[in-house]
Structures are given as structure tokens and as C-alpha cells.
Design a protein around this motif. Structure first.
Motif, PDB file in Angstrom:
ATOM      1  N   ARG A 195       0.833  -1.211   0.000  1.00 49.11           N
ATOM      2  CA  ARG A 195       0.000   0.000   0.000  1.00 49.11           C
ATOM      3  C   ARG A 195       0.864   1.256   0.000  1.00 49.11           C
ATOM      4  N   ILE A 196       1.986   1.183   0.701  1.00 50.53           N
ATOM      5  CA  ILE A 196       2.824   2.376   0.796  1.00 50.53           C
ATOM      6  C   ILE A 196       3.572   2.613  -0.508  1.00 50.53           C
ATOM      7  N   LEU A 197       4.131   1.553  -1.073  1.00 49.94           N
ATOM      8  CA  LEU A 197       4.987   1.734  -2.245  1.00 49.94           C
ATOM      9  C   LEU A 197       4.224   1.650  -3.565  1.00 49.94           C
ATOM     10  N   GLY A 198       2.966   1.228  -3.517  1.00 52.60           N
ATOM     11  CA  GLY A 198       2.217   1.123  -4.757  1.00 52.60           C
ATOM     12  C   GLY A 198       2.367  -0.241  -5.379  1.00 52.60           C
ATOM     13  N   ARG A 199       1.485  -0.547  -6.326  1.00 54.12           N
ATOM     14  CA  ARG A 199       1.439  -1.912  -6.829  1.00 54.12           C
ATOM     15  C   ARG A 199       2.583  -2.225  -7.781  1.00 54.12           C
ATOM     16  N   GLU A 200       3.419  -1.224  -8.056  1.00 53.47           N
ATOM     17  CA  GLU A 200       4.492  -1.471  -9.009  1.00 53.47           C
ATOM     18  C   GLU A 200       5.854  -1.549  -8.341  1.00 53.47           C
ATOM     19  N   ALA A 201       5.875  -1.692  -7.013  1.00 55.27           N
ATOM     20  CA  ALA A 201       7.145  -1.682  -6.293  1.00 55.27           C
ATOM     21  C   ALA A 201       7.926  -2.974  -6.515  1.00 55.27           C
ATOM     22  N   THR A 202       9.252  -2.882  -6.369  1.00 61.28           N
ATOM     23  CA  THR A 202      10.078  -4.074  -6.526  1.00 61.28           C
ATOM     24  C   THR A 202      10.050  -4.890  -5.239  1.00 61.28           C
ATOM     25  N   ALA A 203      10.342  -6.180  -5.385  1.00 67.60           N
ATOM     26  CA  ALA A 203      10.335  -7.077  -4.225  1.00 67.60           C
ATOM     27  C   ALA A 203      11.363  -6.619  -3.201  1.00 67.60           C
ATOM     28  N   GLY A 204      12.501  -6.130  -3.667  1.00 67.00           N
ATOM     29  CA  GLY A 204      13.574  -5.695  -2.774  1.00 67.00           C
ATOM     30  C   GLY A 204      13.149  -4.549  -1.875  1.00 67.00           C
ATOM     31  N   SER A 205      12.550  -3.510  -2.489  1.00 74.22           N
ATOM     32  CA  SER A 205      12.183  -2.360  -1.666  1.00 74.22           C
ATOM     33  C   SER A 205      11.026  -2.708  -0.738  1.00 74.22           C
ATOM     34  N   LEU A 206      10.178  -3.652  -1.156  1.00 78.02           N
ATOM     35  CA  LEU A 206       9.091  -4.096  -0.279  1.00 78.02           C
ATOM     36  C   LEU A 206       9.650  -4.781   0.966  1.00 78.02           C
ATOM     37  N   ALA A 207      10.635  -5.657   0.752  1.00 77.18           N
ATOM     38  CA  ALA A 207      11.230  -6.378   1.875  1.00 77.18           C
ATOM     39  C   ALA A 207      11.918  -5.411   2.822  1.00 77.18           C
ATOM     40  N   ALA A 208      12.645  -4.436   2.267  1.00 84.16           N
ATOM     41  CA  ALA A 208      13.350  -3.460   3.099  1.00 84.16           C
ATOM     42  C   ALA A 208      12.355  -2.692   3.968  1.00 84.16           C
ATOM     43  N   LEU A 209      11.236  -2.302   3.360  1.00 84.59           N
ATOM     44  CA  LEU A 209      10.244  -1.529   4.104  1.00 84.59           C
ATOM     45  C   LEU A 209       9.593  -2.373   5.187  1.00 84.59           C
ATOM     46  N   ARG A 210       9.320  -3.640   4.874  1.00 81.38           N
ATOM     47  CA  ARG A 210       8.698  -4.517   5.863  1.00 81.38           C
ATOM     48  C   ARG A 210       9.586  -4.665   7.091  1.00 81.38           C
ATOM     49  N   ALA A 211      10.887  -4.814   6.839  1.00 81.88           N
ATOM     50  CA  ALA A 211      11.822  -4.942   7.958  1.00 81.88           C
ATOM     51  C   ALA A 211      11.823  -3.651   8.780  1.00 81.88           C
ATOM     52  N   GLN A 212      11.827  -2.507   8.075  1.00 81.36           N
ATOM     53  CA  GLN A 212      11.832  -1.207   8.748  1.00 81.36           C
ATOM     54  C   GLN A 212      10.615  -1.048   9.673  1.00 81.36           C
ATOM     55  N   LEU A 213       9.487  -1.584   9.238  1.00 77.84           N
ATOM     56  CA  LEU A 213       8.237  -1.402   9.981  1.00 77.84           C
ATOM     57  C   LEU A 213       7.988  -2.526  10.990  1.00 77.84           C
ATOM     58  N   HIS A 214       8.946  -3.426  11.159  1.00 73.37           N
ATOM     59  CA  HIS A 214       8.816  -4.572  12.065  1.00 73.37           C
ATOM     60  C   HIS A 214       7.615  -5.444  11.705  1.00 73.37           C
ATOM     61  N   LEU A 215       7.309  -5.544  10.425  1.00 69.67           N
ATOM     62  CA  LEU A 215       6.139  -6.327  10.041  1.00 69.67           C
ATOM     63  C   LEU A 215       6.400  -7.818  10.132  1.00 69.67           C
TER      64      LEU A 215
END
Lengths: 508, 318
Positions: free
Chosen positions: B40-60
Motif C-alpha cells: 500500500r505504501i509503495l504502490g502496486r508497481e514496487a520491486t520485491a527488494g524495496s518491499l522487503a526493506a520496508l517490511r523490515a523497517q516497519l517490524h512487520l
């Protein structure tokens, strides 16, 4: 005692209704009042790299400039870069920057800011959607030659680089600007300076950038952006003169504004495509004849008229609108039910076909398109069961996971539009279209410096996709905007995030 | 007295327990929601890498129980934490929205009282006359009108036809009192009408019952004025059973503001709730729901305590 309480309550109620006309627009009468339609609430960010949805554009495009801008044909035009050229091998692009441009905090704009802005977008630590669209850039290839010259060097030639770096994320920020600051406070070079901005806040207020590098612009002293998601509220706001510009008029209320002498309706060029997408590797769509039959059942003009109420144009099953120079055809295919039946019979479906289609109101009109499509397909013996799923989770849970669904894409330059969802390696290959000859055409186009030659390659690719691909593009949407009488100078752009408030002015 | 205090204390304890249970249910419900906040934050076109980085940042990636306890611990200390999407403190985000919604709810209740009591009184006095039937029809029609339709009709009448009020109820810290009044007039009226439509019918029946009772007849025979009989003797007694419907109406307001705030673009808790859910910003969403649930529970608790205090049988215990 108690009835006295009532009396005061009743008096309060009358007071509460505040039936005193005319005091509503006191505070900001010299502002241009823009009414948006999208709201991402707490996600709203002033940082160009955090551009998430259309409503971020309302403020980011007021405050920032990019190196270049794109016109409605997706040709790059100068903005912070006055000119650019490419080396003979097509690998090094040199941008000559405008002199005397200042950021809103008073510092001078130069090449260091450009280098920083782009390197920042490529930083793996930064959460941004920009990486996906800038994969061809290598941070080490971005260099400041002198204060007014920047070069971008790529491993392979990227002939569309000027267009590709002009996307919604590439507003130029000042050298060293931090993400946590930019989120709430802009520091751009754009026409308007932030006065008031809070994520999810009701009002975004900007004042004129008195030192803007375009002489005499912006025309407005101040800009006030609010959002109304309810179409009826938007209609009454422009009718009553509370707002000057409505950025998107919902199709359901267009008719109430049509005859109004105080409102002028504007239309964008094709602003997004609407698609029906089939997996080309999954039965029954792995049979080319089935795909062709699926395309032949569509009466495209009827679809534009019923789904978009006429505010759109027909498409030719590829992401390039027929009016574009890069389109392989000027004409969209006509419906041919007999031919469709014939193809289905040849493919072994003489008794008809029963399939599930998935859709959601993820983009306005998608559900209606699915329903209209199902009706049209019936005539050829294709029975489509339309599954409407929740819009909130459609892009997460349904899209890319079902063999037949509706989708939509915002407008991109021809090369990017053809490549982005349709190359074999694409992460978002919603039609499972994996064709080496198609990819080769685009790769070749990418390294073809000659523009006419390149256009020809795009046309060949577009035709291949239309003839054999798994995507049906029955139509493109034209967004409708409303401008109050007495206002002028606003030109809607095909890319709906590309908002330019520099020229708009109103007489009261 | 001790008995009453014990009763009230019991109610408060029960309310706290309910709140705890609600927090657990909210958290669990959000956990099973489909979708992913990073997308939702990065949009539906985000790369898998940046998604993983953000998830770690947010303690998801932490286990759900750990995240729940961390969240609950914060709330007990009065700290709602930070929104995932903007990293702003949730208290800072919600404070102005809560203020706006409270103002709106207050105005709605002030309008609701006369809108409910006056028609009910008229109907009770003019029982079975045309005016009674007429008002019954009106309340029935209003009862079956969805709030978003009612809001749109009011918008049409007051804004598009009469041009008396602004079409968007936009307010912020800088708004003056008059601006607030104009902004909340229509949303408050919508909420008040919907609530009143429920209450009028009940209040009318209660009033009729009371007017038929022997003590009212006694008061009339004593020669008291009709007005005094109605307002001093009949109405207070008819109001007590209506307290509970008023408490239920608080529940309606919490749901109703979601719709009404959207129609009138009013920046309150309701629109915040929808937005937080769309973004899957679960700390923000959970805090918003918890606050709304808290209000509902407190309102019910107050209604209960109110009827305890108003009930003569319990009062006589002192």
C-alpha cells in the motif's frame, strides 16, 4: 426549569444551522481553489520520492520542478534543464541546467542537486516506487561535470532516457535533503511555496513563489487545494463558486454540469487504458483463436458510450492510443460475432465457452466494463461469470493471480507502455505474454537512436501484441475536469499526475 | 450509597474488560485482513527488494503476539505509537480529528433532543388525530431513508438550491466559531434526523403510556395546568426508558460519522478510520477503532449509571 433548557436548546439549534449566507469564503478569496478527488490521507507526503497516489501530485507538482517535462505526445520539453544531447554511442546523456534558479529556501540550484536527487531515488534504504522505473540508471553513472552540467552514463544505450527520467518521482530536491524533512516540508524550485500541509489534512495552502524562474508566473497569488470524494459535493462546490477547478468530475454527475453556463468542462487526452487481460499460457486462452475471438466480440464504441458515457476513445488492443504517431493503426477493430464464433468452433468450442472473469472497482468503470463485456461476449456463445471483488484488496489479492480479469494502466510513453507489463521478464506481466520476438523488437527500439526507425519498431510491436497478445484494450478513458467561468489558463494533461497550476487565473 | 458505588464500580470494571477484549478483536481482525501495508505504501508497481526493506523497517516480520503486546503496552502507558505510513505520532494525528468529531457529535445531540421530543409531545397530545398520523408517516419515511441519501438530499436543498451553506465542511485549527457552525450544520442535522427518527416513535409510545397512568390523571384532577402536567410529570418519566435508545444512538453516531463525514468532506475520525483501513496502517486503524469503541462503551456505561441513579428503587437503598 426543564422547559427553559429546551428553549435554549432550540435557540442553539437555530444558531447551529447558521443560516447566514455569504460568509463562507472569507479567508482565502485571492486563492485559486482546486478541488481534488483522491485522498490517501495519512500517507500523503511532500517528498517527490514518496509519490503514492494522485493526491500527492496536488502538492508535489505545485512545489517542485523536474529536469524536463512531457507534453501530451510524451515528447520531452525543457524545464530545469534548458537542453540536452546524447553521445554518438547513445550511452551518455548531457543535460545543461538553467542558470539562476533558486530553491524555496533561497539556495541556488545546481548540478549537485540533480545528482543528489537521482542517486537518492536509487538508494536501497529509501522506500520509493521510483526504483522500478529507473532500473536502467546506475548511481555511479550520474555525474556533475560542472555546476550547470550533468551527465547520465548507462551500460547500454537507453534512447528514451529523457522521457524515462521524467516520471512522477523525479522532482528535483536540494542536495542533502533528508527524507524525514521532505515528507512534511517541501524545498523545491516550483511555482508555489508551501504555507500549510499536513498528511490527511483538510487544506493544502500555497503562496506564489515570488522568485520563480519563469518570469511572470505563476499567475495566481495563492493556491488552495481541498479534496471532496463525494461527486455531489464536488458538483455543488463548483456550481456555487466555492472552488475554481475540479480535477476530476465523476461520470455520474457530468450531466448535471453540462448545461451550466458558469462551468466549463475540460477533457484530458487518453489518460488511462482499460483492459481485459487473459493469461496466454492457460487454457482456453493458450489457443490464439480463442484470444482472437475474445477480441472480436467487443463493440468498442458501444463500450465507450455505455461505460464511459462517451468520455473516452476506442483502443486497438495495445497500450498506444490510435491517435499517437507510434500507433500501428488509426482505427480500432470492429466487432465481428460471426468470425468470433467461427474461430471458437475451430478451436473446439463450438458449443460455447464458460469462463470466470474477475473485476473490482479498483479503477472507476472497471466493473461496468466487465459487465458490458460479458453481455457482448454472450452473442458469440461465450458465457462469462463476472466475479466482483472488493476494490481495496483487488490489486493485492486478485490481480496477477487470475487468468481472466480487468485491469487498467495509466498512460506512459509508447515504448514504456509496450514494455512495462508485456515483456517476458516483467513483474507485472498480467497476460503471461512471453515472446522473444516481441521483446527483441523493444530491445532493438531501445537502442535505435533514429526516431522514425524507432517509431516503426513500436508499431510492429504494437501490432504483434494486438494480433496475438492476451490483452484486450477496448478503450482509453478521458478524464473530465470542470473550470469555473471566469477562470482560464488550465490545460489538462494526459498523465493525470502532471498538474500545472502556473497559468491558471480567475476573475472574481 | 455503598451499594450504588459498588454497582458503578462493577460497571466500570466491566467496561475496561470489554475494551481489552475489543482491542484483541480489532488486532486479530486486522491480522487476517488480506493485503500488505508495504504494498500500500509503495504502490502496486514496487520491486520485491524495496518491499522487503520496508517490511523490515516497519517490524512487520515480528510475530503477531509480540506486536500486539508491544502495542497494548504502549496504550496502557498512554502512547499510541506512530502511524506506519507517515511515521507521525498517532496522538498528534488523531487529536484534531477527534476534536472535530466530538464537536459534530455534540451538535448532533443538541439538535437531536428537540427533534425527538417536540414531535413526540405533539403526537402524544394529539393522539390518533391527523397530525399524529402525519408525523408517524414522516418518521417512518425518515427511518427507512439511508443516511447517505438523507445527507445528499440536505446537500441538494441547502447548498445547491438555497445556496445557504458551503458544500464542503472543511475546517482546521484556524477556523473561526462561525466557520465551524456553518461546516457542521448539515452533517449534524443529518445525524440528528436519523437518530430522532428512531427516538420519536419510542418516546411517543412512552408518553402515551405515562399520560394514561393514574398519577397523571391524579395531577389533572388536582387542577394542575396541562402544560405543567406534561412537562413536569409526564415527560421526565417517559424519558427514562428513552435513555437507552440514546445510548444506542451514540453507537449509531460512531458508524454514521463515517458516511456523513465523507459526504460532507468533514475532517473527522470517520474519514480517518476509512483511510487508515485502506492503507492497512494497522496502528492508526486500531487506535481509531479503540477510541470509537471507548466512546461507545463509556456512553453505555453512563446510560447505565444514569438509570441506576434515576431509578427510585435503587435510590431508596441509601
Amino acid at each position: 426549569m426543564r422547559h427553559k433548557l429546551w428553549l435554549s436548546t432550540c435557540a442553539g439549534a437555530v444558531l447551529m444551522l447558521g443560516l447566514v449566507p455569504g460568509s463562507g469564503r472569507a479567508a482565502s478569496d485571492n486563492c485559486i481553489k482546486v478541488l481534488g478527488y483522491e485522498s490517501s490521507g495519512e500517507k500523503e507526503s511532500m517528498d517527490p520520492s514518496g509519490m503514492y497516489s494522485g493526491d500527492d501530485a496536488y502538492h508535489i507538482f505545485a512545489a517542485y520542478n523536474r529536469l524536463l517535462d512531457l507534453d501530451n505526445n510524451f515528447q520531452a520539453v525543457p524545464e530545469l534543464a534548458e537542453s540536452y544531447e546524447v553521445s554518438a554511442d547513445g550511452k551518455t546523456w548531457t543535460f545543461h541546467l538553467r542558470k539562476g534558479v533558486k530553491f524555496h529556501d533561497g539556495s541556488d540550484f545546481d548540478s549537485a542537486d540533480v545528482v543528489y536527487s537521482f542517486k537518492r531515488l536509487l538508494d536501497p534504504q529509501l522506500a520509493t516506487g521510483a526504483k522500478q522505473v529507473l532500473t536502467f540508471l546506475d548511481p555511479d553513472g550520474i555525474k556533475a561535470v560542472d555546476p550547470l552540467t550533468v551527465t547520465f552514463t548507462t551500460k547500454d544505450p537507453v534512447v528514451e532516457l529523457p522521457v524515462l527520467i521524467t516520471n512522477k518521482f523525479t522532482g528535483i530536491v536540494a542536495d542533502g535533503a533528508k527524507a524525514e524533512d521532505l515528507r512534511l516540508h517541501e524545498n523545491g524550485t516550483g511555482p508555489f511555496v508551501q504555507e500549510e500541509f499536513t498528511p490527511g489534512g483538510p487544506v493544502r495552502l500555497f503562496k506564489k513563489n515570488a522568485h520563480y524562474w519563469k518570469a511572470g508566473l505563476p499567475k495566481a497569488d495563492c493556491l488552495r487545494v481541498t479534496v471532496a470524494q463525494e461527486p455531489v459535493a464536488a458538483v455543488s462546490a463548483i456550481k456555487s463558486g466555492e472552488v475554481d477547478l475540479v480535477l476530476n468530475v465523476d461520470p455520474s454527475v457530468i450531466s448535471t454540469l453540462k448545461g451550466d453556463p458558469n462551468v466549463q468542462l475540460l477533457q484530458t487526452p487518453a489518460s488511462n487504458s482499460m483492459t481485459v487481460s487473459m493469461w496466454t499460457d492457460t487454457p482456453p486462452f493458450d489457443d490464439l483463436r480463442v484470444r482472437q475471438a475474445m477480441k472480436l466480440v467487443v463493440d468498442r464504441q458501444a463500450m465507450v458510450d455505455t461505460v464511459l458515457l462517451g468520455y473516452g476513445e476506442v483502443g486497438a488492443d495495445n497500450p498506444v492510443p490510435t491517435g499517437s504517431p507510434a500507433s500501428f493503426t488509426k482505427q480500432a477493430p470492429a466487432a465481428d460475432i460471426a468470425k468470433a464464433k467461427e474461430l471458437l468452433a475451430a478451436a473446439g468450442h463450438a458449443d460455447g465457452l464458460k469462463i470466470d472473469m474477475f473485476t473490482a472497482e479498483g479503477v472507476p468503470g472497471m466493473v461496468r466494463m466487465a459487465q458490458v463485456y460479458a453481455e457482448m461476449a454472450k452473442a458469440a456463445g461465450i458465457e462469462i461469470n463476472v466475479n466482483v471483488t472488493p476494490a481495496e484488496s483487488f490489486w493485492d489479492d486478485v490481480w496477477l493471480k487470475k487468468p481472466l480479469l480487468t485491469s487498467a494502466w495509466s498512460m506512459r510513453p509508447a515504448g514504456e507502455g509496450l514494455a512495462y507489463p508485456y515483456r517476458a521478464i516483467s513483474d507485472v506481466n498480467e497476460t503471461h505474454w512471453k515472446r522473444q520476438d516481441y521483446d527483441d523488437l523493444l530491445t532493438k527500439a531501445n537502442t535505435t537512436v533514429d526516431a522514425a526507425e524507432r517509431t516503426k519498431l513500436y508499431q510492429t510491436a504494437g501490432k504483434l501484441l494486438a494480433d496475438e497478445g492476451g490483452v484486450i484494450v477496448p478503450m482509453f478513458v478521458h478524464q473530465v475536469l470542470a473550470l469555473r467561468k471566469g477562470c482560464s489558463g488550465y490545460t489538462p494533461h494526459a498523465q493525470n499526475f502532471n498538474l500545472n497550476f502556473e497559468d491558471i487565473s480567475c476573475t472574481k | 450509597m455503598v451499594q450504588i458505588l459498588r454497582l458503578i464500580g462493577g460497571r466500570i470494571l466491566l467496561s475496561l474488560l470489554t475494551l481489552l477484549l475489543v482491542s484483541l478483536i480489532i488486532f486479530a481482525a486486522v491480522e487476517v485482513l488480506p493485503g500488505d501495508v508495504a504494498t500500500r505504501i509503495l504502490g502496486r508497481e514496487a520491486t520485491a527488494g524495496s518491499l522487503a526493506a520496508l517490511r523490515a523497517q516497519l517490524h512487520l516480520e515480528d510475530p503477531a503476539t509480540l506486536r500486539y503486546l508491544r502495542w497494548l503496552g504502549g496504550i496502557v502507558r498512554g502512547d499510541f505509537g506512530f502511524a506506519l505510513t507517515s511515521a507521525r505520532p498517532i496522538s498528534v494525528i488523531l487529536a484534531p480529528k477527534l476534536f472535530n468529531t466530538l464537536i459534530l457529535a455534540l451538535a448532533a445531540f443538541l439538535l437531536y433532543l428537540p427533534l425527538a421530543i417536540i414531535p413526540a409531545l405533539i403526537q402524544a397530545i394529539r393522539r390518533d388525530r391527523p397530525v399524529d398520523h402525519g408525523l408517524s408517516v414522516v418518521t417512518l419515511v425518515l427511518l427507512s431513508t439511508p443516511d447517505f441519501l438523507l445527507a445528499t438530499i440536505l446537500l441538494f436543498i441547502f447548498v445547491m438550491t438555497a445556496g445557504l451553506l458551503p458544500s464542503m465542511s472543511i475546517v482546521d485549527e484556524t477556523s473561526t466559531f462561525t466557520e465551524y457552525l456553518r461546516a457542521i450544520a448539515l452533517p449534524a442535522l443529518t445525524l440528528a434526523i436519523v437518530m430522532a427518527a428512531y427516538a420519536v416513535r419510542m418516546l411517543r409510545d412512552n408518553l402515551i403510556e405515562v399520560l394514561d397512568s393514574e398519577y397523571v390523571r391524579m395531577a389533572e384532577l388536582k387542577g394542575l395546568s396541562r402544560r405543567r402536567v406534561l412537562l413536569r410529570h409526564a415527560l421526565p418519566n417517559a424519558l427514562i426508558p428513552s435513555l437507552n435508545i440514546t445510548a444506542l444512538n451514540v453507537g449509531y453516531v460512531i458508524g454514521g460519522v463515517v458516511v456523513v463525514e465523507k459526504v460532507f468532506s468533514y475532517p473527522g475520525l470517520g474519514s480517518q478510520l476509512v483511510n487508515a483501513l485502506q492503507l492497512l496502517d494497522y496502528p492508526l486503524f486500531e487506535a481509531t477503532v479503540l477510541i470509537a469503541a471507548g466512546f461507545y462503551i463509556v456512553a453505555n456505561m453512563l446510560a447505565d449509571i444514569g438509570s441506576i441513579l434515576l431509578n427510585p428503587r435503587l435510590r431508596s437503598g441509601q
